[in-house]
Design a protein around this motif. Structure first.
Motif, PDB file in Angstrom:
ATOM      1  N   ASP A 164     -28.337 -11.339 -16.357  1.00 24.25           N
ATOM      2  CA  ASP A 164     -28.868 -11.520 -15.006  1.00 24.25           C
ATOM      3  C   ASP A 164     -27.906 -10.965 -13.957  1.00 24.25           C
ATOM      4  O   ASP A 164     -28.327 -10.299 -13.006  1.00 24.25           O
ATOM      5  CB  ASP A 164     -29.142 -13.000 -14.728  1.00 24.25           C
ATOM      6  N   LEU A 165     -26.619 -11.234 -14.120  1.00 24.92           N
ATOM      7  CA  LEU A 165     -25.617 -10.706 -13.186  1.00 24.92           C
ATOM      8  C   LEU A 165     -25.607  -9.182 -13.194  1.00 24.92           C
ATOM      9  O   LEU A 165     -25.544  -8.554 -12.130  1.00 24.92           O
ATOM     10  CB  LEU A 165     -24.229 -11.214 -13.559  1.00 24.92           C
ATOM     11  N   ALA A 166     -25.657  -8.601 -14.376  1.00 24.42           N
ATOM     12  CA  ALA A 166     -25.640  -7.137 -14.486  1.00 24.42           C
ATOM     13  C   ALA A 166     -26.864  -6.521 -13.822  1.00 24.42           C
ATOM     14  O   ALA A 166     -26.768  -5.488 -13.159  1.00 24.42           O
ATOM     15  CB  ALA A 166     -25.559  -6.720 -15.953  1.00 24.42           C
ATOM     16  N   GLU A 167     -28.023  -7.162 -13.991  1.00 25.82           N
ATOM     17  CA  GLU A 167     -29.247  -6.658 -13.350  1.00 25.82           C
ATOM     18  C   GLU A 167     -29.132  -6.765 -11.834  1.00 25.82           C
ATOM     19  O   GLU A 167     -29.482  -5.832 -11.100  1.00 25.82           O
ATOM     20  CB  GLU A 167     -30.462  -7.448 -13.828  1.00 25.82           C
ATOM     21  N   ARG A 168     -28.656  -7.909 -11.362  1.00 23.88           N
ATOM     22  CA  ARG A 168     -28.534  -8.128  -9.916  1.00 23.88           C
ATOM     23  C   ARG A 168     -27.567  -7.137  -9.280  1.00 23.88           C
ATOM     24  O   ARG A 168     -27.795  -6.654  -8.175  1.00 23.88           O
ATOM     25  CB  ARG A 168     -28.047  -9.560  -9.667  1.00 23.88           C
TER      26      ARG A 168
END
Length: 113
Positions: free
Chosen positions: A77-81
């Motif tokens: 999720d962090l990488a996508e954000r």
């Protein structure tokens, strides 16, 4: 034994580890360095139109540039954000992470690091 120890700047003897250090990689999600064996490699695979699909590479054998990620949905999720996959893999345009998300969900990727 000669070669088992080395001297520091202070002149103290320091023993070397019996086994070499494991290769280190940085998670594109949380940006924490960790052993390569604890991270999942992700590679880009051309998809339909302009979208690129990310494919999990648990064996680390697929060709192409790879990005490393903790096997954790929070890191994904962090990488996508942060749009970290496009930057790490040198891609332009949208990136489809569905295959990676599915891999993490089936592999129990909700545990902490």
């Amino acid at each position: 034994m000669p070669g088992d120890a080395r001297l520091t700047e202070a002149g103290r003897s320091v023993r070397r580890s019996a086994r070499p250090a494991a290769p280190q990689r940085t998670c594109v999600g949380c940006r924490v360095r960790d052993d390569r064996s604890r991270l999942l490699r992700v590679v880009a695979e051309p998809g339909p139109a302009t979208e690129v699909a990310l494919v999990p590479d648990p064996r680390g054998r697929l060709p192409g540039r790879g990005a490393w990620l903790h096997p954790d949905l929070d890191c994904l999720d962090l990488a996508e954000r942060r749009r970290a996959f496009a930057r790490a893999l040198r891609l332009q345009g949208p990136v489809d992470t569905a295959a990676v998300r599915e891999h993490l969900a089936t592999a129990g990727g909700t545990q902490g690091r």
